[in-house]
Design a protein around this motif. Structure first.
Motif, mmCIF file in Angstrom:
data_model
loop_
_atom_site.group_PDB
_atom_site.id
_atom_site.type_symbol
_atom_site.label_atom_id
_atom_site.label_comp_id
_atom_site.label_asym_id
_atom_site.label_seq_id
_atom_site.Cartn_x
_atom_site.Cartn_y
_atom_site.Cartn_z
ATOM 1 N N VAL A 33 0.837 -1.201 0.000
ATOM 2 C CA VAL A 33 0.000 0.000 0.000
ATOM 3 C C VAL A 33 0.870 1.248 0.000
ATOM 4 O O VAL A 33 1.886 1.306 0.699
ATOM 5 C CB VAL A 33 -0.930 0.012 1.231
ATOM 6 C CG1 VAL A 33 -1.757 1.298 1.271
ATOM 7 C CG2 VAL A 33 -1.850 -1.206 1.206
ATOM 8 N N GLY A 34 0.467 2.219 -0.790
ATOM 9 C CA GLY A 34 1.187 3.477 -0.855
ATOM 10 C C GLY A 34 0.284 4.666 -0.606
ATOM 11 O O GLY A 34 -0.937 4.573 -0.770
ATOM 12 N N TRP A 35 0.899 5.766 -0.207
ATOM 13 C CA TRP A 35 0.192 7.048 -0.046
ATOM 14 C C TRP A 35 0.755 8.038 -1.057
ATOM 15 O O TRP A 35 1.981 8.110 -1.256
ATOM 16 C CB TRP A 35 0.390 7.603 1.355
ATOM 17 C CG TRP A 35 -0.534 7.041 2.384
ATOM 18 C CD1 TRP A 35 -0.263 6.029 3.254
ATOM 19 C CD2 TRP A 35 -1.869 7.455 2.665
ATOM 20 N NE1 TRP A 35 -1.357 5.787 4.058
ATOM 21 C CE2 TRP A 35 -2.359 6.650 3.709
ATOM 22 C CE3 TRP A 35 -2.714 8.438 2.140
ATOM 23 C CZ2 TRP A 35 -3.651 6.794 4.240
ATOM 24 C CZ3 TRP A 35 -3.987 8.585 2.650
ATOM 25 C CH2 TRP A 35 -4.444 7.769 3.694
ATOM 26 N N PHE A 36 -0.143 8.798 -1.643
ATOM 27 C CA PHE A 36 0.205 9.843 -2.595
ATOM 28 C C PHE A 36 -0.529 11.120 -2.195
ATOM 29 O O PHE A 36 -1.491 11.080 -1.428
ATOM 30 C CB PHE A 36 -0.233 9.460 -4.012
ATOM 31 C CG PHE A 36 0.540 8.331 -4.620
ATOM 32 C CD1 PHE A 36 0.335 7.015 -4.221
ATOM 33 C CD2 PHE A 36 1.487 8.574 -5.609
ATOM 34 C CE1 PHE A 36 1.053 5.965 -4.786
ATOM 35 C CE2 PHE A 36 2.205 7.549 -6.187
ATOM 36 C CZ PHE A 36 1.983 6.242 -5.778
ATOM 37 N N ARG A 37 -0.095 12.244 -2.770
ATOM 38 C CA ARG A 37 -0.833 13.487 -2.576
ATOM 39 C C ARG A 37 -0.777 14.321 -3.852
ATOM 40 O O ARG A 37 0.166 14.195 -4.635
ATOM 41 C CB ARG A 37 -0.297 14.291 -1.396
ATOM 42 C CG ARG A 37 1.072 14.906 -1.602
ATOM 43 C CD ARG A 37 1.533 15.626 -0.339
ATOM 44 N NE ARG A 37 2.880 16.170 -0.478
ATOM 45 C CZ ARG A 37 3.571 16.677 0.534
ATOM 46 N NH1 ARG A 37 3.038 16.717 1.754
ATOM 47 N NH2 ARG A 37 4.784 17.156 0.335
ATOM 48 N N GLN A 38 -1.800 15.153 -3.985
ATOM 49 C CA GLN A 38 -1.847 16.042 -5.139
ATOM 50 C C GLN A 38 -2.270 17.425 -4.676
ATOM 51 O O GLN A 38 -3.339 17.594 -4.079
ATOM 52 C CB GLN A 38 -2.817 15.517 -6.205
ATOM 53 C CG GLN A 38 -2.787 16.322 -7.482
ATOM 54 C CD GLN A 38 -3.523 15.629 -8.611
ATOM 55 O OE1 GLN A 38 -4.381 14.772 -8.397
ATOM 56 N NE2 GLN A 38 -3.191 15.993 -9.834
ATOM 57 N N SER A 39 -1.418 18.399 -4.969
ATOM 58 C CA SER A 39 -1.708 19.796 -4.653
ATOM 59 C C SER A 39 -2.278 20.459 -5.899
ATOM 60 O O SER A 39 -2.028 20.008 -7.017
ATOM 61 C CB SER A 39 -0.428 20.506 -4.223
ATOM 62 O OG SER A 39 0.183 19.837 -3.145
ATOM 63 N N PRO A 40 -3.033 21.555 -5.724
ATOM 64 C CA PRO A 40 -3.607 22.239 -6.890
ATOM 65 C C PRO A 40 -2.523 22.635 -7.886
ATOM 66 O O PRO A 40 -1.503 23.208 -7.513
ATOM 67 C CB PRO A 40 -4.270 23.473 -6.267
ATOM 68 C CG PRO A 40 -4.591 23.061 -4.871
ATOM 69 C CD PRO A 40 -3.464 22.157 -4.451
ATOM 70 N N GLY A 41 -2.757 22.283 -9.142
ATOM 71 C CA GLY A 41 -1.819 22.641 -10.193
ATOM 72 C C GLY A 41 -0.590 21.770 -10.277
ATOM 73 O O GLY A 41 0.298 22.033 -11.100
ATOM 74 N N LYS A 42 -0.520 20.738 -9.459
ATOM 75 C CA LYS A 42 0.650 19.855 -9.466
ATOM 76 C C LYS A 42 0.229 18.424 -9.763
ATOM 77 O O LYS A 42 -0.924 18.045 -9.594
ATOM 78 C CB LYS A 42 1.386 19.925 -8.128
ATOM 79 C CG LYS A 42 2.000 21.273 -7.822
ATOM 80 C CD LYS A 42 2.829 21.201 -6.558
ATOM 81 C CE LYS A 42 3.500 22.529 -6.268
ATOM 82 N NZ LYS A 42 4.338 22.471 -5.029
ATOM 83 N N GLU A 43 1.179 17.632 -10.175
ATOM 84 C CA GLU A 43 0.917 16.219 -10.414
ATOM 85 C C GLU A 43 0.883 15.470 -9.088
ATOM 86 O O GLU A 43 1.459 15.895 -8.095
ATOM 87 C CB GLU A 43 2.010 15.627 -11.314
ATOM 88 C CG GLU A 43 2.001 16.174 -12.718
ATOM 89 C CD GLU A 43 2.988 15.446 -13.620
ATOM 90 O OE1 GLU A 43 3.026 15.769 -14.826
ATOM 91 O OE2 GLU A 43 3.716 14.571 -13.133
ATOM 92 N N ARG A 44 0.199 14.346 -9.127
ATOM 93 C CA ARG A 44 0.144 13.507 -7.934
ATOM 94 C C ARG A 44 1.538 12.965 -7.634
ATOM 95 O O ARG A 44 2.239 12.498 -8.548
ATOM 96 C CB ARG A 44 -0.848 12.374 -8.149
ATOM 97 C CG ARG A 44 -1.116 11.539 -6.910
ATOM 98 C CD ARG A 44 -2.445 10.824 -6.984
ATOM 99 N NE ARG A 44 -2.580 10.006 -8.164
ATOM 100 C CZ ARG A 44 -3.704 9.397 -8.503
ATOM 101 N NH1 ARG A 44 -4.794 9.524 -7.760
ATOM 102 N NH2 ARG A 44 -3.750 8.661 -9.600
ATOM 103 N N ALA A 45 1.915 13.010 -6.358
ATOM 104 C CA ALA A 45 3.276 12.652 -5.968
ATOM 105 C C ALA A 45 3.282 11.550 -4.916
ATOM 106 O O ALA A 45 2.447 11.526 -4.008
ATOM 107 C CB ALA A 45 3.993 13.879 -5.413
ATOM 108 N N PHE A 46 4.239 10.668 -5.055
ATOM 109 C CA PHE A 46 4.418 9.579 -4.104
ATOM 110 C C PHE A 46 4.926 10.108 -2.765
ATOM 111 O O PHE A 46 5.767 11.016 -2.722
ATOM 112 C CB PHE A 46 5.414 8.568 -4.677
ATOM 113 C CG PHE A 46 5.861 7.525 -3.702
ATOM 114 C CD1 PHE A 46 7.062 7.639 -3.035
ATOM 115 C CD2 PHE A 46 5.064 6.419 -3.444
ATOM 116 C CE1 PHE A 46 7.477 6.679 -2.140
ATOM 117 C CE2 PHE A 46 5.461 5.442 -2.549
ATOM 118 C CZ PHE A 46 6.678 5.578 -1.886
ATOM 119 N N LEU A 47 4.444 9.504 -1.675
ATOM 120 C CA LEU A 47 4.906 9.875 -0.341
ATOM 121 C C LEU A 47 5.586 8.725 0.386
ATOM 122 O O LEU A 47 6.693 8.866 0.896
ATOM 123 C CB LEU A 47 3.725 10.357 0.509
ATOM 124 C CG LEU A 47 3.001 11.601 0.038
ATOM 125 C CD1 LEU A 47 1.764 11.835 0.889
ATOM 126 C CD2 LEU A 47 3.927 12.799 0.054
#
Length: 124
Positions: A33-47
């Motif tokens: 299982v992985g966690w990712f995040r996406q900020s406005p105007g940015k690509e989804r990024a691995f955490l």
């Protein structure tokens, strides 16, 4: 497997949040299982990720030391503990799963299942 992330909300800079990712299915322990995040105007990024079986963890450098991923297979849940939050951590956070043991699954394409995200807002 179906995933549901939760626990997001508004927090002040320097604060903490713990995000659960709850999964359905009896074979959850067989998934990485992985966690990712996406900020406005940015690509989804691995955490971060946690492997099946031995629970080996892997982190993106930018969150290493502040975020901790863990899993409780008995509860079919993976957690992302986030400490020392910064305004730049504001994003929509989502979890994903892939069958088998993967130790460095940082690419979105490696994951087969995604949950809906939960929004985290860090105020300055």
């Amino acid at each position: 497997v179906q995933l549901q992330a939760s626990g997001g909300g508004l927090v002040q800079a320097g604060g903490s949040l713990r995000l659960p990712c709850a999964a359905s299915g009896r074979t959850f322990s067989r998934y990485t299982v992985g966690w990712f995040r996406q900020s406005p105007g940015k690509e989804r990024a691995f955490l971060a990720s946690v492997a099946m079986s031995d629970g080996v963890t892997y982190y993106e450098d930018s969150v290493k030391g502040r975020f901790t991923i863990s899993r409780d297979n008995a509860k079919n849940t993976v957690y992302l503990q986030m400490n020392s939050l910064k305004p730049e951590d504001t994003a929509n956070y989502s979890c994903a799963a892939v069958y088998g043991r993967w130790t460095t699954p940082r690419r979105q394409e490696q994951y087969d299942y995604w949950g809906q995200g939960t929004l985290v807002t860090v105020s300055s």
